[in-house]
Scaffold this motif. Structure first.
Motif, PDB file in Angstrom:
ATOM      1  N   SER A  81       0.843  -1.206   0.000  1.00  0.00           N
ATOM      2  CA  SER A  81       0.000   0.000   0.000  1.00  0.00           C
ATOM      3  C   SER A  81       0.873   1.249   0.000  1.00  0.00           C
ATOM      4  N   TYR A  82       1.979   1.197   0.755  1.00  0.00           N
ATOM      5  CA  TYR A  82       2.908   2.322   0.768  1.00  0.00           C
ATOM      6  C   TYR A  82       3.570   2.499  -0.597  1.00  0.00           C
ATOM      7  N   TYR A  83       4.023   1.400  -1.199  1.00  0.00           N
ATOM      8  CA  TYR A  83       4.687   1.487  -2.509  1.00  0.00           C
ATOM      9  C   TYR A  83       3.754   2.107  -3.545  1.00  0.00           C
ATOM     10  N   LYS A  84       2.493   1.719  -3.502  1.00  0.00           N
ATOM     11  CA  LYS A  84       1.523   2.265  -4.454  1.00  0.00           C
ATOM     12  C   LYS A  84       1.373   3.775  -4.265  1.00  0.00           C
ATOM     13  N   ALA A  85       1.155   4.202  -3.026  1.00  0.00           N
ATOM     14  CA  ALA A  85       0.985   5.630  -2.758  1.00  0.00           C
ATOM     15  C   ALA A  85       2.257   6.404  -3.100  1.00  0.00           C
ATOM     16  N   TYR A  86       3.400   5.857  -2.730  1.00  0.00           N
ATOM     17  CA  TYR A  86       4.687   6.492  -3.004  1.00  0.00           C
ATOM     18  C   TYR A  86       4.902   6.679  -4.508  1.00  0.00           C
TER      19      TYR A  86
END
Length: 169
Positions: A81-86
């Protein structure tokens, strides 16, 4: 004496204008309360749909502002989820791409290459993140991961953003 005071005020005004001209910028980001609401609403929307997910809000520096791991969500979804937002926050701005899907669609149209597409850390092209836009300006991103497809992750993020859109002007 009056001439000295006027001169001093003029110099202070010039110094202030000079400081602004030297590169100070104003940035915007969602408040902590709104970031928490976005991750909560994303996880809740997915839970209503039967999906166990993680949601994260990042600012344009890629810093996590809010994070929520829904009950029973997969452990790999914490990072994903972090990688996507980042990815949206860091790569989407250059071409005004507001989702990981838009970035992936563009890359899919590129001619074949032997250069790896994900050379950068924390970057993924998996669908499930949406830019947070206020006043026509991207100010962050909301990433969701854990549903049985990125399209479902993205739907939950969009539903959460739709609930707060009137407060983002």
């Amino acid at each position: 004496m009056l001439r000295t005071c006027i001169y001093g005020v003029a110099m202070l005004a010039a110094a202030t204008a000079g400081a602004q001209a030297q590169g100070l910028i104003t940035t915007h980001k969602v408040s902590a309360a709104l970031a928490n609401e976005l991750v909560g609403d994303s996880v809740a929307q997915c839970a209503k749909n039967g999906y166990k997910v993680v949601a994260v809000v990042v600012d344009l520096d890629g810093v996590r502002q809010a994070f929520l791991r829904g009950d029973g969500s997969p452990i790999h979804s914490v990072d994903n989820s972090y990688y996507k937002a980042y990815t949206v926050a860091s790569l989407g701005l250059a071409r005004n791409e507001q989702t990981t899907k838009a970035i992936a669609d563009r890359l899919a149209k590129n001619p074949p290459s032997n250069v790896p597409q994900t050379q950068l850390p924390n970057v993924t092209y998996a669908q499930g993140a949406v830019a947070i836009v206020a006043g026509g300006e991207t100010i962050g991103a909301l990433g969701v991961s854990g549903a049985p497809g990125g399209n479902f992750d993205e739907e939950c993020a969009r539903a959460a953003l739709a609930k707060v859109k009137d407060r983002m002007k």
